[in-house]
Design a protein around this motif. Structure first.
Motif, PDB file in Angstrom:
ATOM      1  N   VAL A   1       0.848  -1.189   0.000  1.00 21.51           N
ATOM      2  CA  VAL A   1       0.000   0.000   0.000  1.00 21.51           C
ATOM      3  C   VAL A   1       0.887   1.243   0.000  1.00 21.51           C
ATOM      4  N   ALA A   2       0.591   2.164  -0.916  1.00 21.90           N
ATOM      5  CA  ALA A   2       1.362   3.407  -1.001  1.00 21.90           C
ATOM      6  C   ALA A   2       0.418   4.574  -1.232  1.00 21.90           C
ATOM      7  N   PRO A   3       0.772   5.753  -0.730  1.00 16.50           N
ATOM      8  CA  PRO A   3      -0.018   6.942  -1.074  1.00 16.50           C
ATOM      9  C   PRO A   3      -0.004   7.154  -2.586  1.00 16.50           C
ATOM     10  N   GLU A   4      -1.095   7.654  -3.126  1.00 17.54           N
ATOM     11  CA  GLU A   4      -1.222   7.808  -4.577  1.00 17.54           C
ATOM     12  C   GLU A   4      -0.073   8.608  -5.185  1.00 17.54           C
ATOM     13  N   GLU A   5       0.404   9.616  -4.458  1.00 23.65           N
ATOM     14  CA  GLU A   5       1.420  10.490  -5.039  1.00 23.65           C
ATOM     15  C   GLU A   5       2.826   9.914  -4.957  1.00 23.65           C
ATOM     16  N   ARG A   6       3.010   8.792  -4.236  1.00 23.46           N
ATOM     17  CA  ARG A   6       4.356   8.232  -4.083  1.00 23.46           C
ATOM     18  C   ARG A   6       4.344   6.745  -4.451  1.00 23.46           C
ATOM     19  N   GLN A   7       4.025   6.440  -5.699  1.00 24.08           N
ATOM     20  CA  GLN A   7       3.946   5.029  -6.063  1.00 24.08           C
ATOM     21  C   GLN A   7       4.300   4.814  -7.526  1.00 24.08           C
ATOM     22  N   VAL A   8       4.839   3.634  -7.790  1.00 25.87           N
ATOM     23  CA  VAL A   8       5.127   3.194  -9.158  1.00 25.87           C
ATOM     24  C   VAL A   8       4.573   1.775  -9.307  1.00 25.87           C
ATOM     25  N   ALA A   9       3.356   1.594  -8.808  1.00 24.54           N
ATOM     26  CA  ALA A   9       2.787   0.258  -8.684  1.00 24.54           C
ATOM     27  C   ALA A   9       2.631  -0.451 -10.018  1.00 24.54           C
ATOM     28  N   ARG A  10       2.142   0.236 -11.040  1.00 20.48           N
ATOM     29  CA  ARG A  10       1.941  -0.410 -12.329  1.00 20.48           C
ATOM     30  C   ARG A  10       3.261  -0.884 -12.910  1.00 20.48           C
TER      31      ARG A  10
END
Length: 283
Positions: A49-58
């Protein structure tokens, strides 16, 4: 992740898993850093789980799938649901296979080195955009230049770190070695000992650079067993990585427990390298 955000992040992960048919009555915090890693039960899935502004999930999900398809030793998304990136309440959540720790299982240096070499071989075949390792060096240099961000760092130590980063970067770039896609931080905390063998996790740190940069994050015994390595380049990368992680520990908002004590120990190591005429010397 701030304590104030953890409860909301847990709720988001449980809600998403339940909506996908994965019962998540409970959540156990596995790790909390820039992302929160949870083991959801009883479905036994690992949620990141990461905040939307700090993620490279895709990027991380797609890369894991491509590497696994080519036989690389990496953790993969949970196969019970589509490998998607989910958004809820300001968080981005991805669901991964949970690999139970193998009791008393130690990763031997030779096994670690072999797994990393296989990962590098698979990564050489991929053409994906990724930052250069020097982006990380520049971030450390900016921290050292910004005294408000590193207020507790003494002046002499600040100069030692700055000199070390400058000298090692210059040496590595001047060496002219081959570069490729790298894991970025394949240290022991990102290595799992499983029934399926050694697996690497946390692909969000991927960057481009020489394989010696990756090896510099592993224990020395691992790098010493790696084949086809430029030993002088590896030595420079080890010093560079040590200077970078020492700099992170002095950042005002760094939350690593006992970070300043670790930073003091690592500074002593850098001073020793300087006394021996290593990369910490002025230049």
């Amino acid at each position: 992740m701030d304590v104030s955000e953890v409860a909301r992040a847990v709720a988001a992960a449980r809600s998403i898993a339940s909506s996908l048919g994965l019962p998540a009555d409970d959540a156990v915090v596995v790790h909390n850093s820039n992302k929160l890693t949870l083991r959801l039960l009883p479905c036994d899935v690992l949620a990141r789980v990461a905040p939307e502004e700090r993620q490279v999930a895709r990027f991380e999900v797609d890369l894991a799938l491509r590497l696994a398809a080519s036989g690389c030793p990496v953790a993969v998304p949970d196969p019970r649901v589509a490998p998607a990136v989910h958004e809820r309440d300001g968080f981005v959540v991805t669901l991964w296979t949970y690999y139970a720790p193998v009791p008393e299982r130690q990763v031997a240096p030779a096994e670690y080195a072999d797994a990393l070499q296989r990962l590098h071989a698979g990564m050489r075949e991929l053409d994906v955009p990724a930052p250069h390792f020097t982006d990380r060096v520049e971030r450390a240099q900016r921290l050292l230049a910004d005294r408000e961000s590193t207020p507790a760092l003494p002046g002499a130590d600040r100069e030692l770190l700055a000199q070390t980063l400058r000298a090692t970067r210059r040496f590595i770039e001047g060496r002219g070695g081959a570069e490729q896609l790298l894991h970025g931080e394949p240290h022991p905390g990102n290595v799992l000992a499983t029934d399926d063998g050694v697996l690497f996790i946390d692909l969000e740190t991927c960057c481009r650079g020489p394989v010696e940069f990756d090896l510099a994050h592993a224990p020395d015994e691992v790098g010493d067993r790696a084949r086809g390595v430029d030993r002088e380049l590896l030595r420079a990368c080890r010093t560079l990585v040590l200077a970078m992680v020492t700099t992170w520990r002095w950042e005002r908002d760094d939350q690593l427990p006992d970070g300043h004590r670790l930073a003091a120990e690592w500074l002593e190591r850098l001073r020793g390298a300087r006394a021996l005429g290593g990369f910490g010397a002025p230049g």
